[in-house]
Design a protein around this motif. Sequence first.
Motif, short mmCIF file in Angstrom:
data_model
loop_
_atom_site.label_atom_id
_atom_site.label_comp_id
_atom_site.label_asym_id
_atom_site.label_seq_id
_atom_site.Cartn_x
_atom_site.Cartn_y
_atom_site.Cartn_z
N PRO A 1 0.79 -1.24 0.00
CA PRO A 1 0.00 0.00 0.00
C PRO A 1 0.82 1.29 0.00
N PHE A 2 2.06 1.22 0.43
CA PHE A 2 2.91 2.43 0.43
C PHE A 2 4.35 1.98 0.34
N ARG A 3 5.22 2.92 0.04
CA ARG A 3 6.62 2.59 -0.23
C ARG A 3 7.30 1.84 0.92
N ALA A 4 7.01 2.22 2.18
CA ALA A 4 7.66 1.59 3.32
C ALA A 4 7.26 0.13 3.47
N VAL B 1 -6.47 -10.52 5.19
CA VAL B 1 -7.78 -9.90 5.38
C VAL B 1 -8.84 -10.73 4.66
N GLY C 1 -13.63 -8.65 5.84
CA GLY C 1 -13.51 -7.40 6.60
C GLY C 1 -12.74 -7.51 7.90
N VAL C 2 -12.07 -8.65 8.11
CA VAL C 2 -11.29 -8.81 9.34
C VAL C 2 -9.82 -9.07 9.00
N ASN C 3 -8.96 -8.39 9.72
CA ASN C 3 -7.51 -8.61 9.56
C ASN C 3 -7.07 -9.66 10.58
N HIS C 4 -6.65 -10.82 10.06
CA HIS C 4 -6.27 -11.93 10.95
C HIS C 4 -4.77 -11.94 11.26
N GLY C 5 -4.10 -10.89 10.90
CA GLY C 5 -2.66 -10.81 11.21
C GLY C 5 -1.80 -11.41 10.10
N ARG D 1 12.07 4.78 13.10
CA ARG D 1 11.22 4.38 14.22
C ARG D 1 10.95 2.89 14.12
N GLU E 1 5.51 5.12 16.36
CA GLU E 1 6.55 4.24 16.89
C GLU E 1 7.69 5.09 17.48
N ARG F 1 9.16 8.48 3.86
CA ARG F 1 8.42 7.21 3.78
C ARG F 1 7.48 7.04 4.98
N GLU G 1 4.44 9.13 4.56
CA GLU G 1 3.54 8.54 3.57
C GLU G 1 2.72 7.41 4.21
N ALA G 2 3.40 6.56 5.00
CA ALA G 2 2.70 5.44 5.64
C ALA G 2 1.67 5.95 6.65
N TYR H 1 -1.33 7.19 4.87
CA TYR H 1 -2.12 6.07 4.36
C TYR H 1 -3.02 5.51 5.46
N TYR H 2 -2.43 5.27 6.63
CA TYR H 2 -3.22 4.69 7.72
C TYR H 2 -4.29 5.67 8.22
N TRP I 1 -12.59 -0.31 6.28
CA TRP I 1 -11.24 -0.67 6.73
C TRP I 1 -11.33 -1.89 7.64
N PRO I 2 -10.58 -2.95 7.36
CA PRO I 2 -10.74 -4.19 8.13
C PRO I 2 -10.45 -4.00 9.61
N VAL I 3 -11.22 -4.63 10.42
CA VAL I 3 -10.99 -4.57 11.86
C VAL I 3 -10.06 -5.72 12.24
N ASP I 4 -9.22 -5.50 13.26
CA ASP I 4 -8.31 -6.56 13.70
C ASP I 4 -9.05 -7.68 14.40
#
Lengths: 684, 684
Positions: free
Chosen positions: A171-174, A197, A200-204, B315, B325, B652, B655-656, B659-660, B669-672
């Motif tokens: 999603p981004f350069r980093a 993902v 809609g859930v982020n499972h890590g 960071r 961070e 960088r 930018e990140a 994005y977030y 946006w997915p939930v954890d």
Amino acid sequence: MEGRRVETNALDPAVLGAVLDGTWAAARRRGRETAADPRAHLPAEGTLEELRAATTAAVSLVSDSGLTRLPLPESMGGRNTHAEYVAGFEEFVTASPSLQIKAGVQFGLFAGAIQHLGNEEQHAKWLDDAVSGRLLGCFAMTEIGHGSDVAELGTTATYEPETGEFSLHTPFRAATKEYIGNAARDGRAAVVFAQLVTRGVNHGVHALVVPIRDEDGTPLPGVTVEDDGKKGGLLGVDNGRLAFDAVRVPRENLLTRYGAVAADGEYSSPIESPGRRFFTMLGTLVQGRVSLDGAAVVAQKLALDIAVRYAGQRRQFASASPVEETRLLDYQRHQRRLMPLLAEAYAHGLAHETLLHSFEAVFSGEDDSDEARQVLETQAAGFKALSTRAALDTIQECREACGGAGFMAENRLVGLHADLDVYATFEGDNTVLLQLVGKRLLQDYAAEFKDIDFGGAARFLGAQAAEHTLYRTGLANVGRAIGDLVTAPVKEKRIRSGKVQEALLADRVETMVAGLAQALRPAAKMSTADGAALFNRHQNELVEAAIAYVELLKWRSLNAEMHRLEDAGRAPAEAKALRRIRDLYGLTLIQRHLSWHLMYGRMPMARARLIDETVNRLCAKLAADAQELVAAFGYGPQQRRAPIAEDAESIRQAEAREYYRRARAQADWPVDEKELRRRAEKRG
Amino acid sequence: MEGRRVETNALDPAVLGAVLDGTWAAARRRGRETAADPRAHLPAEGTLEELRAATTAAVSLVSDSGLTRLPLPESMGGRNTHAEYVAGFEEFVTASPSLQIKAGVQFGLFAGAIQHLGNEEQHAKWLDDAVSGRLLGCFAMTEIGHGSDVAELGTTATYEPETGEFSLHTPFRAATKEYIGNAARDGRAAVVFAQLVTRGVNHGVHALVVPIRDEDGTPLPGVTVEDDGKKGGLLGVDNGRLAFDAVRVPRENLLTRYGAVAADGEYSSPIESPGRRFFTMLGTLVQGRVSLDGAAVVAQKLALDIAVRYAGQRRQFASASPVEETRLLDYQRHQRRLMPLLAEAYAHGLAHETLLHSFEAVFSGEDDSDEARQVLETQAAGFKALSTRAALDTIQECREACGGAGFMAENRLVGLHADLDVYATFEGDNTVLLQLVGKRLLQDYAAEFKDIDFGGAARFLGAQAAEHTLYRTGLANVGRAIGDLVTAPVKEKRIRSGKVQEALLADRVETMVAGLAQALRPAAKMSTADGAALFNRHQNELVEAAIAYVELLKWRSLNAEMHRLEDAGRAPAEAKALRRIRDLYGLTLIQRHLSWHLMYGRMPMARARLIDETVNRLCAKLAADAQELVAAFGYGPQQRRAPIAEDAESIRQAEAREYYRRARAQADWPVDEKELRRRAEKRG
């Protein structure tokens, strides 16, 4: 007529070699033999492309050796022997660290991830191609923005039930995958770690097998490859960056051992807790650290082998004899530079053998309990941190001890340093690894530290521990008898007592950990920010406590092997040498932290003053046996490949001596002006 | 509208920069500006030939800068300013250590030897071509068989009155000139050191100017050139071997300042004693060590500049704040890794300034007394030994502190390490140099050590001293007040007292030297062999005493500059920072040798335990000012040329973060999974 041995009582390198080579000696020999093949050696000079091509070509030597198939299950033609593979594999450092790392990426990381994170169908699909080197692959975990903090990776793999595919995205350069071996040139596929993902859930973080190039080597659509270009070392490894622009990956390419997605997008995992799942998954990848620990020991031995052989021949400055100059190894300072490192190499080598046994027990399934896994992970982290540091320090000292000759590329020492350099920060940055060990010590010491979120690097470690049941490091009470031991009159013999050494080393760890626990206890009632700040004010102590603990463990491995050899009773001379090595290693550690032992009243002043003298004497005794002690490493000219380690120096000296001998016999040999003046003074 | 400064009380780098740059600041600036020229930078990749060609081409930038002409006498268009030249020249390390060394061989060693060992006719004949780089030359002293022990060189120059020529000869392989810069490719001439023989008498080592190649670059008859090939670093320098087979050299090519041969073969010298003559001749070549000391400081600063700038941006791991961070430089361990090295760089830089003043006084003729020369030689030997070691350790720590990014060639740290590596063993092996310093201390302590021949390396040193009138190192009595200072209650403020620090450092040197003198006294009545053995049993202590002495001298230079800035009263914030630097440097030294201070009763236990805490606090304070402290080094992006030191990492991260920020604002946006579980537990 039998040849007379010039030095009586010379040690038998084979006896010590058997101790060092340990359980998997045969695999080590196989590794060394394969590493001696000239095709495994990098050209002395060349463009990056030439060095990379040579390294890639040599990767097949590793798979052809048969070693890479050993860890496979028997159903796939393997033997389920993991330490055996690693023991043989480490020896490729003698061929070239580039080859060791390139092969490590291919067989240890890429194939290893498929084996340990994949299911049987996935094994059948990719594993044979991976371990044979037909399918060259990458291990794409690290990103530009996140190296040590893997949980925070930015790459996403979002499941789309309508197509049955994941969309892999940077999603981004980093979030670009960075420093990835095999990425710049050779890799056709990659195991990519991404935030999974679905619905809609982020499972890590999970791992997927992702094709990245077609057969011709052209990057696939959506895959951007950048070349890391020239690095400080490991020039044969084609590190690069990988970025993904909504790359389509079939659902079946998610490695499913710890998390799967059904066709409809439902997520399932055998491990309920996301944290525990994450750390269990990472735990299966411990092999990288285990083999770096061993590889560092191999490099350390190789450097010492070269420097000790040179110091045994090279002479500089006339001393006791007016016609023969003194050997470098006979100078006390030279002994003090090299002998403690030699003792350390023995300690680290034998500690690595302990680690290999822990590794084998867990990965063969003989004991894969949580406790065994935790011990393994702690050992691997701590041992790797100290052995990679020791390898760099040793190579550097050896390089300088060889003077200008040590700086020539052909003598390998500077190249070894440049290549090994990154071992200190990859597969776990050493500072982060030591904090992991330190945290473990704290949590063992007091259960209340289990659940504290200290923030910072500690958060990672805290989370990891909180997800585990805790098992004790076995540290408590070990140093209890210290008072008795040390307050008794400590003569030199007593300083060389193993019980005294162990008590001093162990007591230091325990006292440091107890002090830390007390200092950090208030964190439990603080805000996250305050707790983090308190933790940070003690971060250095935590790392130092971890180092002290790992030093103790390494000393114990060496001590145990020494006792085994002594108890066997068959090789008294070698056992005596090993006792000197144990004492020198122990006393070097005690001397390094001597102010601590004094400040905490663990050692009487008068006794402390004897240590330096004892170290001098041990160094002198070991220097006398040094050629046999390095011969025990088992390397020949084909592994060393450093001209100064062979006999060119002796031959040149003999030629010069012969020249002067003849010259002096000639009537017209010029007389020294100094001599003329001395004669004139006498007459005067 | 005026911009607001975000941080108030920020230090002014220009104030500290002026302190660091010292007397010859203008020359340093000229050196830095020239070093910023892209033509002075080696290509990132290339064959040895390409790297050498680029380096050779850049040598003219050095002479075009006008610096190389400064040391010439005014009659030859120079200014007779030696430190000015060296100060500017050292800065070429920022361009490339290869260029610094290549130019150092050409201007410092080749031209320098002609200037300092030649007569006016010889100056007229060669010097202008040498300092302008038109005549490229070598400095051929070291042989394969003898590096440190120059008196024992094997090459001979035998005068033949019948032809009026010398016959220059390499009698055996070990006498081949080795590691000679400019030999493999570029050199047309060489200053060759050889045993001078005339009328059947060997007058010891003298230097001759010897043509070695014709204008096309073909070696002249009798001259054999071998290429040293690839080295561990300094790839732009064409080191090689030179051997001579009865090569004819005109009598006029003997550099005659300390020894001449008449047409009929009669030898004459302004210095009667051959030993004194030899050491006086070598003494004129001290400039090499002086400039390596300064070059090492430049490299140390450059590495710290890069690592501190990166640590101020990078960071890793969320800490106090859940969204941001923590900066690497805010971690205590990171501070402990870098800040003591930063303090050391200041100390070594200011000590080098002291050395430059000693050097200038002697070489300008302002004070070229024996005493001044001896002080200069001792300082140069000791400072060079510690600063080259410090540079390597610092570069390595900085490399590791930058993680994987630090291993990329583009960020220069690994290249700097490889290049600087050999600085530890050339122009005097550090171990040999420290023995020279140690011996000097002994001889100062007690006159009886003047004439003892200890054998071994000590013989060289002993001979040197015996030929000199001895002057005191000014050490005695400096630590007298120690008892009063330390037995008084030492609170934190007291530990930070400069008097306490100096007393502890000085007392340690004096006690060590006194102990050594007592232990070695019996050598006077022993045979050479026994004396040598006794000396060897204390060699390590001697070297340690020398290190302690050099540390004291460096601390004093830093302390003096700190007081000068404080006394001036114009820059209180910068003076306060410099005091912290002085304290951190002093306490780091005291902590390193803390067990000694404890064992010898110099410090109460309770006070000793406070040191670590004080060091922690000083590191934290200096870390807060670290960006200004490295800005004071005076380097810009054109000298650093390391992408990680500039702002790519910050960009960088921004930018990140952006994005977030946007992503979290989106509804889908997915939930954890972790968050879902927490919510489920709450509903529980």
